[in-house]
Design a protein around this motif. Sequence first.
Motif, PDB file in Angstrom:
ATOM      1  N   GLY A 264      29.766  45.917  39.891  1.00 44.59           N
ATOM      2  CA  GLY A 264      29.060  46.018  38.623  1.00 44.59           C
ATOM      3  C   GLY A 264      28.004  44.963  38.399  1.00 44.59           C
ATOM      4  N   GLY A 265      27.569  44.295  39.474  1.00 43.98           N
ATOM      5  CA  GLY A 265      26.551  43.264  39.315  1.00 43.98           C
ATOM      6  C   GLY A 265      27.053  42.007  38.629  1.00 43.98           C
ATOM      7  N   ALA A 266      28.374  41.857  38.532  1.00 43.33           N
ATOM      8  CA  ALA A 266      28.945  40.690  37.852  1.00 43.33           C
ATOM      9  C   ALA A 266      28.611  39.409  38.607  1.00 43.33           C
ATOM     10  CB  ALA A 266      30.456  40.849  37.732  1.00 43.33           C
ATOM     11  N   GLU A 267      28.590  38.309  37.882  1.00 42.95           N
ATOM     12  CA  GLU A 267      28.257  37.021  38.475  1.00 42.95           C
ATOM     13  C   GLU A 267      29.467  36.118  38.638  1.00 42.95           C
ATOM     14  OE1 GLU A 267      25.179  35.348  36.100  1.00 42.95           O
ATOM     15  OE2 GLU A 267      23.697  36.870  36.656  1.00 42.95           O
ATOM     16  N   SER A 268      30.644  36.593  38.240  1.00 44.26           N
ATOM     17  CA  SER A 268      31.838  35.765  38.361  1.00 44.26           C
ATOM     18  C   SER A 268      33.042  36.629  38.696  1.00 44.26           C
ATOM     19  CB  SER A 268      32.103  34.987  37.062  1.00 44.26           C
ATOM     20  OG  SER A 268      32.340  35.881  35.994  1.00 44.26           O
ATOM     21  N   TYR A 269      34.091  35.971  39.167  1.00 41.91           N
ATOM     22  CA  TYR A 269      35.292  36.687  39.586  1.00 41.91           C
ATOM     23  C   TYR A 269      36.499  35.776  39.395  1.00 41.91           C
ATOM     24  CZ  TYR A 269      34.216  33.893  43.728  1.00 41.91           C
ATOM     25  OH  TYR A 269      33.919  32.852  44.573  1.00 41.91           O
ATOM     26  N   GLN A 270      37.683  36.353  39.501  1.00 45.29           N
ATOM     27  CA  GLN A 270      38.926  35.595  39.380  1.00 45.29           C
ATOM     28  C   GLN A 270      39.741  35.765  40.663  1.00 45.29           C
ATOM     29  OE1 GLN A 270      40.954  36.015  35.472  1.00 45.29           O
ATOM     30  NE2 GLN A 270      39.279  37.421  34.937  1.00 45.29           N
ATOM     31  N   ILE A 271      40.385  34.705  41.063  1.00 48.15           N
ATOM     32  CA  ILE A 271      41.215  34.704  42.270  1.00 48.15           C
ATOM     33  C   ILE A 271      42.685  34.799  41.862  1.00 48.15           C
ATOM     34  CG2 ILE A 271      41.923  33.384  44.295  1.00 48.15           C
ATOM     35  CD1 ILE A 271      39.080  34.509  44.453  1.00 48.15           C
ATOM     36  N   ASN A 272      43.432  35.636  42.569  1.00 47.37           N
ATOM     37  CA  ASN A 272      44.868  35.811  42.332  1.00 47.37           C
ATOM     38  C   ASN A 272      45.196  36.011  40.846  1.00 47.37           C
ATOM     39  OD1 ASN A 272      45.449  35.457  45.118  1.00 47.37           O
ATOM     40  ND2 ASN A 272      45.379  33.234  44.860  1.00 47.37           N
ATOM     41  N   PRO A 273      44.575  37.006  40.210  1.00 42.89           N
ATOM     42  CA  PRO A 273      44.816  37.231  38.777  1.00 42.89           C
ATOM     43  C   PRO A 273      46.254  37.647  38.512  1.00 42.89           C
ATOM     44  CG  PRO A 273      43.693  39.111  39.740  1.00 42.89           C
ATOM     45  CD  PRO A 273      43.720  38.045  40.801  1.00 42.89           C
ATOM     46  N   ASP A 274      46.813  37.174  37.389  1.00 43.78           N
ATOM     47  CA  ASP A 274      48.155  37.619  37.031  1.00 43.78           C
ATOM     48  C   ASP A 274      48.050  38.889  36.185  1.00 43.78           C
ATOM     49  OD1 ASP A 274      47.624  36.874  34.339  1.00 43.78           O
ATOM     50  OD2 ASP A 274      48.426  34.873  34.686  1.00 43.78           O
ATOM     51  N   LYS A 275      49.182  39.439  35.828  1.00 46.20           N
ATOM     52  CA  LYS A 275      49.182  40.740  35.152  1.00 46.20           C
ATOM     53  C   LYS A 275      48.532  40.695  33.779  1.00 46.20           C
ATOM     54  CE  LYS A 275      53.050  42.773  37.645  1.00 46.20           C
ATOM     55  NZ  LYS A 275      54.396  43.396  37.576  1.00 46.20           N
ATOM     56  N   SER A 276      48.513  39.529  33.141  1.00 44.28           N
ATOM     57  CA  SER A 276      47.898  39.433  31.818  1.00 44.28           C
ATOM     58  C   SER A 276      46.398  39.716  31.860  1.00 44.28           C
ATOM     59  CB  SER A 276      48.143  38.038  31.227  1.00 44.28           C
ATOM     60  OG  SER A 276      47.466  37.033  31.983  1.00 44.28           O
ATOM     61  N   VAL A 277      45.775  39.469  33.007  1.00 43.19           N
ATOM     62  CA  VAL A 277      44.335  39.728  33.147  1.00 43.19           C
ATOM     63  C   VAL A 277      44.039  41.212  32.970  1.00 43.19           C
ATOM     64  CG1 VAL A 277      42.407  39.665  34.785  1.00 43.19           C
ATOM     65  CG2 VAL A 277      43.965  37.714  34.606  1.00 43.19           C
ATOM     66  N   TYR A 278      44.981  42.063  33.367  1.00 45.23           N
ATOM     67  CA  TYR A 278      44.774  43.507  33.313  1.00 45.23           C
ATOM     68  C   TYR A 278      45.277  44.141  32.018  1.00 45.23           C
ATOM     69  CZ  TYR A 278      43.529  43.109  38.212  1.00 45.23           C
ATOM     70  OH  TYR A 278      42.903  42.764  39.381  1.00 45.23           O
ATOM     71  N   ALA A 279      45.775  43.318  31.088  1.00 44.66           N
ATOM     72  CA  ALA A 279      46.306  43.854  29.830  1.00 44.66           C
ATOM     73  C   ALA A 279      45.282  44.692  29.054  1.00 44.66           C
ATOM     74  CB  ALA A 279      46.843  42.708  28.963  1.00 44.66           C
ATOM     75  N   PRO A 280      44.006  44.273  28.951  1.00 47.86           N
ATOM     76  CA  PRO A 280      43.041  45.109  28.222  1.00 47.86           C
ATOM     77  C   PRO A 280      42.834  46.480  28.870  1.00 47.86           C
ATOM     78  CG  PRO A 280      42.203  42.885  28.473  1.00 47.86           C
ATOM     79  CD  PRO A 280      43.405  42.991  29.357  1.00 47.86           C
ATOM     80  N   VAL A 281      42.887  46.535  30.193  1.00 45.05           N
ATOM     81  CA  VAL A 281      42.741  47.807  30.894  1.00 45.05           C
ATOM     82  C   VAL A 281      43.942  48.708  30.608  1.00 45.05           C
ATOM     83  CG1 VAL A 281      42.436  48.914  33.138  1.00 45.05           C
ATOM     84  CG2 VAL A 281      41.385  46.687  32.690  1.00 45.05           C
ATOM     85  N   LEU A 282      45.130  48.126  30.616  1.00 47.04           N
ATOM     86  CA  LEU A 282      46.333  48.900  30.342  1.00 47.04           C
ATOM     87  C   LEU A 282      46.331  49.418  28.907  1.00 47.04           C
ATOM     88  CD1 LEU A 282      48.961  46.660  32.171  1.00 47.04           C
ATOM     89  CD2 LEU A 282      48.120  48.906  32.892  1.00 47.04           C
ATOM     90  N   GLN A 283      45.754  48.641  27.974  1.00 47.63           N
ATOM     91  CA  GLN A 283      45.665  49.102  26.592  1.00 47.63           C
ATOM     92  C   GLN A 283      44.773  50.335  26.497  1.00 47.63           C
ATOM     93  OE1 GLN A 283      47.267  48.277  23.883  1.00 47.63           O
ATOM     94  NE2 GLN A 283      46.099  49.697  22.594  1.00 47.63           N
ATOM     95  N   ILE A 284      43.645  50.310  27.185  1.00 48.01           N
ATOM     96  CA  ILE A 284      42.749  51.477  27.197  1.00 48.01           C
ATOM     97  C   ILE A 284      43.449  52.662  27.840  1.00 48.01           C
ATOM     98  CG2 ILE A 284      40.587  52.389  28.127  1.00 48.01           C
ATOM     99  CD1 ILE A 284      39.471  49.525  27.943  1.00 48.01           C
ATOM    100  N   ALA A 285      44.204  52.406  28.905  1.00 50.06           N
ATOM    101  CA  ALA A 285      44.929  53.481  29.576  1.00 50.06           C
ATOM    102  C   ALA A 285      45.922  54.137  28.623  1.00 50.06           C
ATOM    103  CB  ALA A 285      45.652  52.937  30.804  1.00 50.06           C
TER     104      ALA A 285
END
Length: 296
Positions: A264-285
């Motif tokens: 997505g053209g992003a300029e930053s990333y996270q290494i070894n993300p924990d499950k809390s990082v994906y909480a917003p995605v799970l909410q949309i799901a």
Amino acid sequence: MGRTVSHFLGAALLGAVVVLSGCSSDAESADPTTTPLTFALPPSTDDPSLAERSAVVAELVAAATGREVEIQEPADYMAVVESVRSGFTDVAMTSQFATALAYENGSVTPIIVWNQEEGPASLCFVRADSDIHDLDDFAGGQITFVDPASTSGHFLPKSLLVRHGYTEGRDYTATFAGSHEAAVLAMLNGTVDMACTARQLVPTYIEEGLLTEGSYRQVAETAPFPLGISVVVSAEVDENTRRQLTGHLPEALMADEDLASLYGGAESYQINPDKSVYAPVLQIAREAGVELADIR
């Protein structure tokens, strides 16, 4: 991890295997007895060209690890998730929903996730002569989503309607157009009242003359999608290989402008993300009623 192609096909419904050799100086120092890594990047309903970049990403995986890489050509993200869970695929790039849902049930381990660029992920349009001026006017209307597995053309717009208090089948009706362009055409032709499409596609539609001045009106937009694509590994991938991947792969990917659409053209990333990082995605799901079996 010595696995035959026929074994893999039977277990995960994946396609042909192509072998690439690591081309970096790391490859020269690698133990020649080390088994190859298997890598998968499936096509996407939002970007069918993703799979075309598999060979390039596989070369970067090889360069990062100093190991031979076998490319697998899966039919969809479900096949990838099952293959990673079973240990037939070592490394894969997976979409936001596929990663979040598979991480939640323990099928994959994300080691890299890109932060998403700012700006709405999807834009919703009506014809210029429509009586719909905002979502409050959409009650009783008809929308065409893009595809059941489309993030920007289905999951996010449906979540937007849920957050506005609408329930499909009660407050509005929905169909699937099959592609982003077909959804926009259905709206312009008056077949449906509203269509939502990926924001990054709109400039192309304007340039190509699909969306012309005075023919449409924007009435809504979704929030920015919180995360980009992830790199995931199976439980069988050793810690040293994981460190090699996280230490070299993100910057190598971001150094190649032709691969920008992958993350997505992003300029930053996270290494070894924990499950809390994906909480917003799970909410949309949850709002959109998305389950892992829906991800294609």
